[in-house]
Design an enzyme around this catalytic site. Structure first.
Site, PDB file in Angstrom:
ATOM      1  N   ARG A 153      13.021  -3.366  10.967  1.00  9.85           N
ATOM      2  CA  ARG A 153      12.680  -1.987  10.612  1.00  9.85           C
ATOM      3  C   ARG A 153      13.755  -1.453   9.678  1.00  9.85           C
ATOM      4  NH1 ARG A 153       7.844  -1.034  11.093  1.00  9.85           N
ATOM      5  NH2 ARG A 153       8.252   1.186  10.923  1.00  9.85           N
TER       6      ARG A 153
ATOM      7  N   GLU B 248      21.086   2.240   1.286  1.00  7.81           N
ATOM      8  CA  GLU B 248      20.347   1.413   0.319  1.00  7.81           C
ATOM      9  C   GLU B 248      20.131   0.019   0.921  1.00  7.81           C
ATOM     10  OE1 GLU B 248      20.744  -0.131  -4.197  1.00  7.81           O
ATOM     11  OE2 GLU B 248      22.219   1.332  -3.535  1.00  7.81           O
TER      12      GLU B 248
ATOM     13  N   ASP C 198      20.001  -3.581   2.082  1.00 11.15           N
ATOM     14  CA  ASP C 198      20.768  -4.811   1.828  1.00 11.15           C
ATOM     15  C   ASP C 198      21.845  -4.637   0.749  1.00 11.15           C
ATOM     16  OD1 ASP C 198      19.179  -6.112   3.701  1.00 11.15           O
ATOM     17  OD2 ASP C 198      17.733  -6.804   2.208  1.00 11.15           O
TER      18      ASP C 198
ATOM     19  N   GLY D 296      15.503 -13.985  18.196  1.00 10.51           N
ATOM     20  CA  GLY D 296      16.815 -13.692  18.768  1.00 10.51           C
ATOM     21  C   GLY D 296      17.763 -14.870  18.860  1.00 10.51           C
TER      22      GLY D 296
ATOM     23  N   ASN E 208      24.628  -5.951   9.575  1.00  4.87           N
ATOM     24  CA  ASN E 208      23.388  -6.720   9.442  1.00  4.87           C
ATOM     25  C   ASN E 208      23.720  -8.119   8.946  1.00  4.87           C
ATOM     26  OD1 ASN E 208      20.557  -7.168   9.382  1.00  4.87           O
ATOM     27  ND2 ASN E 208      20.543  -6.796   7.171  1.00  4.87           N
TER      28      ASN E 208
ATOM     29  N   SER F 153      24.765 -13.608   4.277  1.00  2.30           N
ATOM     30  CA  SER F 153      25.716 -12.491   4.133  1.00  2.30           C
ATOM     31  C   SER F 153      25.735 -11.665   5.406  1.00  2.30           C
ATOM     32  CB  SER F 153      25.285 -11.544   2.997  1.00  2.30           C
ATOM     33  OG  SER F 153      25.111 -12.230   1.793  1.00  2.30           O
TER      34      SER F 153
ATOM     35  N   LEU G 222      16.031   1.456   8.595  1.00  2.31           N
ATOM     36  CA  LEU G 222      16.561   2.657   9.248  1.00  2.31           C
ATOM     37  C   LEU G 222      16.775   3.753   8.207  1.00  2.31           C
ATOM     38  CD1 LEU G 222      19.120   0.737  11.440  1.00  2.31           C
ATOM     39  CD2 LEU G 222      17.091   1.955  12.289  1.00  2.31           C
TER      40      LEU G 222
ATOM     41  N   ARG H 264       9.130   7.595  10.393  1.00  2.00           N
ATOM     42  CA  ARG H 264      10.363   6.813  10.498  1.00  2.00           C
ATOM     43  C   ARG H 264      11.431   7.638  11.207  1.00  2.00           C
ATOM     44  NH1 ARG H 264      11.417   2.609   7.673  1.00  2.00           N
ATOM     45  NH2 ARG H 264      10.308   3.115   5.771  1.00  2.00           N
TER      46      ARG H 264
HETATM   47  C1  GRF Z   1      17.792 -14.281  10.592  1.00  2.00           C
HETATM   48  O1  GRF Z   1      17.516 -15.383   9.815  1.00  2.00           O
HETATM   49  C2  GRF Z   1      18.459 -13.207   9.801  1.00  2.00           C
HETATM   50  O2  GRF Z   1      19.056 -13.659   8.630  1.00  2.00           O
HETATM   51  C3  GRF Z   1      17.354 -12.267   9.437  1.00  2.00           C
HETATM   52  O3  GRF Z   1      16.429 -12.369  10.479  1.00  2.00           O
HETATM   53  C4  GRF Z   1      16.531 -13.636  11.113  1.00  2.00           C
HETATM   54  C5  GRF Z   1      16.557 -13.418  12.585  1.00  2.00           C
HETATM   55  O4  GRF Z   1      16.494 -14.608  13.307  1.00  2.00           O
HETATM   56  N1  GRF Z   1      17.877 -10.934   9.240  1.00  2.00           N
HETATM   57  P1  GRF Z   1      16.722 -14.590  14.872  1.00  2.00           P
HETATM   58  O5  GRF Z   1      15.725 -13.580  15.467  1.00  2.00           O
HETATM   59  O6  GRF Z   1      18.121 -14.219  15.148  1.00  2.00           O
HETATM   60  O7  GRF Z   1      16.387 -15.977  15.316  1.00  2.00           O
END
Ligand code: GRF
Length: 214
Positions: A93, A145, A147, A14, A109, A138, A95, A67
């Site tokens: 996960r 789909e 990413d 986090g 994301n 990004s 979705l 799921r």
């Molecule tokens: C990040 O590097 C992000 O790019 C990827 O998951 C990681 C999460 O890191 N989707 P954090 O839990 O925010 O430290």
């Protein structure tokens, strides 16, 4: 302008969540986090949220036999808060499309590569193995789909001779922690708007991702 509300979904440490909390607390974003939800009860991000008196919920995916049933539980949980956006920050996960369609244009994301390159996992390692000289981050809209949704912002850094995996992760995280708050801040200011008409930045249709200015 009324404050925007975000829900952040996490699975782990986090640090991105922390950067968002810090930006809100510094008064740099007119937004609130209505909840932090994790599929993993052990996620350290939950502690970060609690430290800042943010509501937390755990929906353990292992307790659901499909799921779809997990997604439905997540949906029921989110409904309670009526967020403007759902912010995936290290949420591990996938979705389903029914969930994603329910929150069309509302799920963001952050991904550690310059999409459309290196979708999926282990992006740092794959970039190094391919002897890339540039890698990045990004922020994109989530579509069904993986990413592959429209990219809002790209942040780039160079891979130097002798850089290790840990170096790249550090460069990536540093950028992420500045990029996500910036995108959310622009959304909260309506400088960036996402809707049926497309993505607009400063009232202009966004035809290519915003390059994060370092
Ligand atoms: C990040 O590097 C992000 O790019 C990827 O998951 C990681 C999460 O890191 N989707 P954090 O839990 O925010 O430290």
């Amino acid at each position: 302008m009324t404050a925007m509300s975000f829900i952040v979904l996490i699975s782990g440490n986090g640090t991105n969540l922390q950067s968002i909390i810090d930006t809100i607390e510094a008064g740099q974003m007119n937004a609130s986090l209505s909840a932090v939800i994790s599929n993993n009860a052990e996620a350290y991000g939950l502690t970060r949220a609690k430290n800042h008196a943010i509501v937390t919920r755990v929906i353990d995916h292992r307790l659901y036999d499909s799921r779809d049933s997990f997604d439905q539980a997540l949906h029921r949980c989110i409904q309670e808060f009526e967020p403007d956006y759902i912010v995936l920050a290290g949420f591990m996960r996938i979705l389903g499309s029914a969930f994603i369609n329910t929150y069309r244009h509302k799920i963001l994301n952050i991904h550690p590569s310059l999409l459309p390159k290196y979708k999926g996992l282990n992006t740092y390692q794959r970039a190094m193995e391919n002897r890339e000289t540039e890698h990045g981050v990004s922020i994109h809209l989530v579509t069904s789909e993986l990413d592959a949704g429209p990219v809002l912002m790209l942040g780039r850094y160079s891979i130097e001779e002798g850089n290790t995996l840990a170096d790249l992760e550090q460069k990536g995280h540093r950028l992420e922690h500045r990029m996500y708050p910036k995108v959310l801040q622009w959304l909260s200011e309506k400088k960036l708007q996402i809707g049926n008409h497309g993505i607009e930045f400063e009232q202009q249709i966004l035809r290519k991702p915003i390059e994060f200015d370092q």
